[in-house]
Design a protein around this motif. Sequence first.
Motif, PDB file in Angstrom:
ATOM      1  N   ALA A  18       0.818  -1.210   0.000  1.00  0.00           N
ATOM      2  CA  ALA A  18       0.000   0.000   0.000  1.00  0.00           C
ATOM      3  C   ALA A  18       0.854   1.263   0.000  1.00  0.00           C
ATOM      4  O   ALA A  18       0.388   2.335  -0.383  1.00  0.00           O
ATOM      5  CB  ALA A  18      -0.925   0.008   1.214  1.00  0.00           C
ATOM      6  N   ARG A  19       2.111   1.115   0.384  1.00  0.00           N
ATOM      7  CA  ARG A  19       2.999   2.281   0.464  1.00  0.00           C
ATOM      8  C   ARG A  19       3.924   2.400  -0.730  1.00  0.00           C
ATOM      9  O   ARG A  19       4.161   3.489  -1.232  1.00  0.00           O
ATOM     10  CB  ARG A  19       3.831   2.204   1.761  1.00  0.00           C
ATOM     11  N   VAL A  20       4.445   1.269  -1.219  1.00  0.00           N
ATOM     12  CA  VAL A  20       5.461   1.344  -2.279  1.00  0.00           C
ATOM     13  C   VAL A  20       5.070   0.597  -3.541  1.00  0.00           C
ATOM     14  O   VAL A  20       5.852   0.547  -4.501  1.00  0.00           O
ATOM     15  CB  VAL A  20       6.832   0.848  -1.761  1.00  0.00           C
ATOM     16  N   GLY A  21       3.886  -0.010  -3.583  1.00  0.00           N
ATOM     17  CA  GLY A  21       3.430  -0.661  -4.805  1.00  0.00           C
ATOM     18  C   GLY A  21       4.139  -1.967  -5.104  1.00  0.00           C
ATOM     19  O   GLY A  21       4.522  -2.719  -4.208  1.00  0.00           O
ATOM     20  N   ALA A  22       4.355  -2.232  -6.389  1.00  0.00           N
ATOM     21  CA  ALA A  22       4.899  -3.520  -6.837  1.00  0.00           C
ATOM     22  C   ALA A  22       6.318  -3.774  -6.341  1.00  0.00           C
ATOM     23  O   ALA A  22       6.760  -4.926  -6.290  1.00  0.00           O
ATOM     24  CB  ALA A  22       4.857  -3.603  -8.359  1.00  0.00           C
ATOM     25  N   ALA A  23       7.044  -2.724  -5.985  1.00  0.00           N
ATOM     26  CA  ALA A  23       8.404  -2.899  -5.461  1.00  0.00           C
ATOM     27  C   ALA A  23       8.405  -3.555  -4.088  1.00  0.00           C
ATOM     28  O   ALA A  23       9.467  -3.931  -3.584  1.00  0.00           O
ATOM     29  CB  ALA A  23       9.113  -1.551  -5.390  1.00  0.00           C
ATOM     30  N   ALA A  24       7.231  -3.705  -3.488  1.00  0.00           N
ATOM     31  CA  ALA A  24       7.144  -4.229  -2.127  1.00  0.00           C
ATOM     32  C   ALA A  24       7.288  -5.740  -2.054  1.00  0.00           C
ATOM     33  O   ALA A  24       7.492  -6.279  -0.969  1.00  0.00           O
ATOM     34  CB  ALA A  24       5.823  -3.811  -1.493  1.00  0.00           C
ATOM     35  N   SER A 300     -19.585  -6.799  15.944  1.00  0.00           N
ATOM     36  CA  SER A 300     -18.956  -5.699  16.676  1.00  0.00           C
ATOM     37  C   SER A 300     -18.849  -4.417  15.870  1.00  0.00           C
ATOM     38  O   SER A 300     -18.833  -3.321  16.441  1.00  0.00           O
ATOM     39  CB  SER A 300     -17.556  -6.125  17.146  1.00  0.00           C
ATOM     40  N   GLY A 301     -18.733  -4.530  14.557  1.00  0.00           N
ATOM     41  CA  GLY A 301     -18.590  -3.346  13.720  1.00  0.00           C
ATOM     42  C   GLY A 301     -17.584  -3.576  12.612  1.00  0.00           C
ATOM     43  O   GLY A 301     -17.014  -4.659  12.479  1.00  0.00           O
ATOM     44  N   LEU A 302     -17.351  -2.531  11.813  1.00  0.00           N
ATOM     45  CA  LEU A 302     -16.483  -2.607  10.643  1.00  0.00           C
ATOM     46  C   LEU A 302     -15.226  -1.772  10.862  1.00  0.00           C
ATOM     47  O   LEU A 302     -15.300  -0.579  11.142  1.00  0.00           O
ATOM     48  CB  LEU A 302     -17.230  -2.122   9.398  1.00  0.00           C
ATOM     49  N   PHE A 303     -14.086  -2.406  10.725  1.00  0.00           N
ATOM     50  CA  PHE A 303     -12.787  -1.780  10.961  1.00  0.00           C
ATOM     51  C   PHE A 303     -12.470  -0.795   9.831  1.00  0.00           C
ATOM     52  O   PHE A 303     -12.371  -1.203   8.665  1.00  0.00           O
ATOM     53  CB  PHE A 303     -11.727  -2.878  11.017  1.00  0.00           C
ATOM     54  N   PRO A 304     -12.292   0.497  10.133  1.00  0.00           N
ATOM     55  CA  PRO A 304     -12.059   1.506   9.087  1.00  0.00           C
ATOM     56  C   PRO A 304     -10.585   1.577   8.678  1.00  0.00           C
ATOM     57  O   PRO A 304      -9.876   2.529   9.006  1.00  0.00           O
ATOM     58  CB  PRO A 304     -12.533   2.799   9.751  1.00  0.00           C
ATOM     59  N   MET A 305     -10.131   0.574   7.945  1.00  0.00           N
ATOM     60  CA  MET A 305      -8.714   0.448   7.634  1.00  0.00           C
ATOM     61  C   MET A 305      -8.162   1.660   6.901  1.00  0.00           C
ATOM     62  O   MET A 305      -7.076   2.147   7.232  1.00  0.00           O
ATOM     63  CB  MET A 305      -8.456  -0.821   6.825  1.00  0.00           C
ATOM     64  N   ARG A 306      -8.862   2.160   5.902  1.00  0.00           N
ATOM     65  CA  ARG A 306      -8.350   3.283   5.114  1.00  0.00           C
ATOM     66  C   ARG A 306      -8.110   4.509   6.004  1.00  0.00           C
ATOM     67  O   ARG A 306      -7.072   5.167   5.901  1.00  0.00           O
ATOM     68  CB  ARG A 306      -9.340   3.627   3.995  1.00  0.00           C
ATOM     69  N   ARG A 307      -9.072   4.808   6.871  1.00  0.00           N
ATOM     70  CA  ARG A 307      -8.923   5.942   7.787  1.00  0.00           C
ATOM     71  C   ARG A 307      -7.683   5.795   8.653  1.00  0.00           C
ATOM     72  O   ARG A 307      -6.912   6.738   8.834  1.00  0.00           O
ATOM     73  CB  ARG A 307     -10.171   6.045   8.674  1.00  0.00           C
ATOM     74  N   TYR A 308      -7.453   4.595   9.170  1.00  0.00           N
ATOM     75  CA  TYR A 308      -6.305   4.377  10.042  1.00  0.00           C
ATOM     76  C   TYR A 308      -4.985   4.427   9.263  1.00  0.00           C
ATOM     77  O   TYR A 308      -3.980   4.956   9.746  1.00  0.00           O
ATOM     78  CB  TYR A 308      -6.442   3.044  10.765  1.00  0.00           C
ATOM     79  N   GLN A 309      -4.977   3.869   8.078  1.00  0.00           N
ATOM     80  CA  GLN A 309      -3.769   3.930   7.255  1.00  0.00           C
ATOM     81  C   GLN A 309      -3.390   5.374   6.961  1.00  0.00           C
ATOM     82  O   GLN A 309      -2.203   5.737   7.005  1.00  0.00           O
ATOM     83  CB  GLN A 309      -3.990   3.165   5.947  1.00  0.00           C
ATOM     84  N   GLU A 310      -4.385   6.197   6.649  1.00  0.00           N
ATOM     85  CA  GLU A 310      -4.112   7.597   6.324  1.00  0.00           C
ATOM     86  C   GLU A 310      -3.547   8.361   7.516  1.00  0.00           C
ATOM     87  O   GLU A 310      -2.867   9.379   7.341  1.00  0.00           O
ATOM     88  CB  GLU A 310      -5.392   8.272   5.833  1.00  0.00           C
ATOM     89  N   GLN A 311      -3.799   7.864   8.717  1.00  0.00           N
ATOM     90  CA  GLN A 311      -3.284   8.522   9.913  1.00  0.00           C
ATOM     91  C   GLN A 311      -1.988   7.890  10.411  1.00  0.00           C
ATOM     92  O   GLN A 311      -1.503   8.235  11.495  1.00  0.00           O
ATOM     93  CB  GLN A 311      -4.348   8.519  11.003  1.00  0.00           C
ATOM     94  N   GLY A 312      -1.446   6.967   9.639  1.00  0.00           N
ATOM     95  CA  GLY A 312      -0.156   6.371   9.984  1.00  0.00           C
ATOM     96  C   GLY A 312      -0.210   5.362  11.110  1.00  0.00           C
ATOM     97  O   GLY A 312       0.808   5.098  11.754  1.00  0.00           O
TER      98      GLY A 312
END
Length: 435
Positions: A18-24, A300-312
């Motif tokens: 998610a950070r460096v693309g195909a080089a990962a 329990s609910g839905l984990f907001p992964m995108r929001r957390y990723q954007e906040q590091g």
Amino acid sequence: MMTQAYRASILYCLDEPARVGAAAYRYHEEGLLWVENGRVRQVGDYAQLAPTLPTSVEIIDYSGYLLTPGFIDTHVHYPQLPMIASYGAQLLDWLETYTFPTELGFAEYDYALQIAEAFLDELLRNGTTSALVFATVHPASVEAFFTAAQARKLRMIAGKVLMDRHAPAGLCEEPETAYHTSQDLIQRWHGQARLAYAVTPRFAPSCSPELLDVAGSLLQADSSLYLHTHLAESTAEVRWVAELFPGAQHYLDVYERAGLLGARSVLAHGIHLCEGACQQLSRTSSVLAHCPSSNLFLGSGLFPMRRYQEQGIRISLGTDVGAGTSFSMLKTQGDAYRVQQLQGELLEPMQAFYLATLGGARALALEQQLGSLQPGQEADFILLDPQATPLLAQRYAQSQSIADTLFMLNLLGDDRVIAATYILGELAWKRAVTC
């Protein structure tokens, strides 16, 4: 000197897609993994690497299989094996109805050892080679788990649960007793072989401020220890914490005040977090263990992964057995995809694979030892069979890329996909061949 090489398609991550693309990541369609004395000696394309091997090195041919690092489960309860797939209830009712009655039995060492052995065998059968594991409040539950893990040469992290309220008397203990008992277990097991200890307060509602301070004192005494707990899994739990700790700014602040946050702190779930908690997680480099199967099962609910990723915020994956309904990290990745779909987001297959391997290793500060297949790393790896079932075989024939194959395995795969599990270069489990 023990040395062998394994021919297969080989996939592993070097960084976060998610950070460096195909080089990962690296993918060798015709690859070779050379293992020497339990560690990776070299990995690369078969055509290039095979001619350089000494003639004494045996090449084991797994052509047609996909070789990857073993999966890393960053949140799972071994004592809950007997209660997996129990019907009904949400989080707080689940604890009262199933979890606490089940965990009372782990005061008995022989019973704890029996469950620990079955649990570890199940992990290996599902391709999970390392895990961060809850025991119970009983010292015997920790002794049994570490004994079974050490016998299998596994890299495991675990700790006794800390609770002193809102649970049956047989699962509670005074803070002073908890401190000394934990100290004894740390001295006996932390750093032994491939084992490490996690200070493990169950969650804020089950711990008095005094007991949380005990957890903080244990962590302060040894910076190599881990912290493992739960956070903001359900809205009812969040409301309860606000009532129990009125002086805290929010749920996570309860842990911050006790000195429990840091780069070796793994907090399971974290679904319902305010902005202040997100900032606190990012600032302290603490980890959220996303447990999608459990979250779906308990509602329990839905984990907001995108929001957390954007906040590091650092993220890993956990099965959370027994509220989680499968030991399979393949199925866990598939459920993680579904959770994001329900929020209008996508989880790329390679990112999910990263979270289950190198991402898990990074979450546990073990990326130098595990999670990839870099030279010098411990040789914990698995063989995946992309044609393990008739449906998989039919779908695999249409696969257009390694990412497509991963996605197929996550959505259609389970324990049957795991053909073999290797620990330190030695075969630890192999699927039986049936006619």
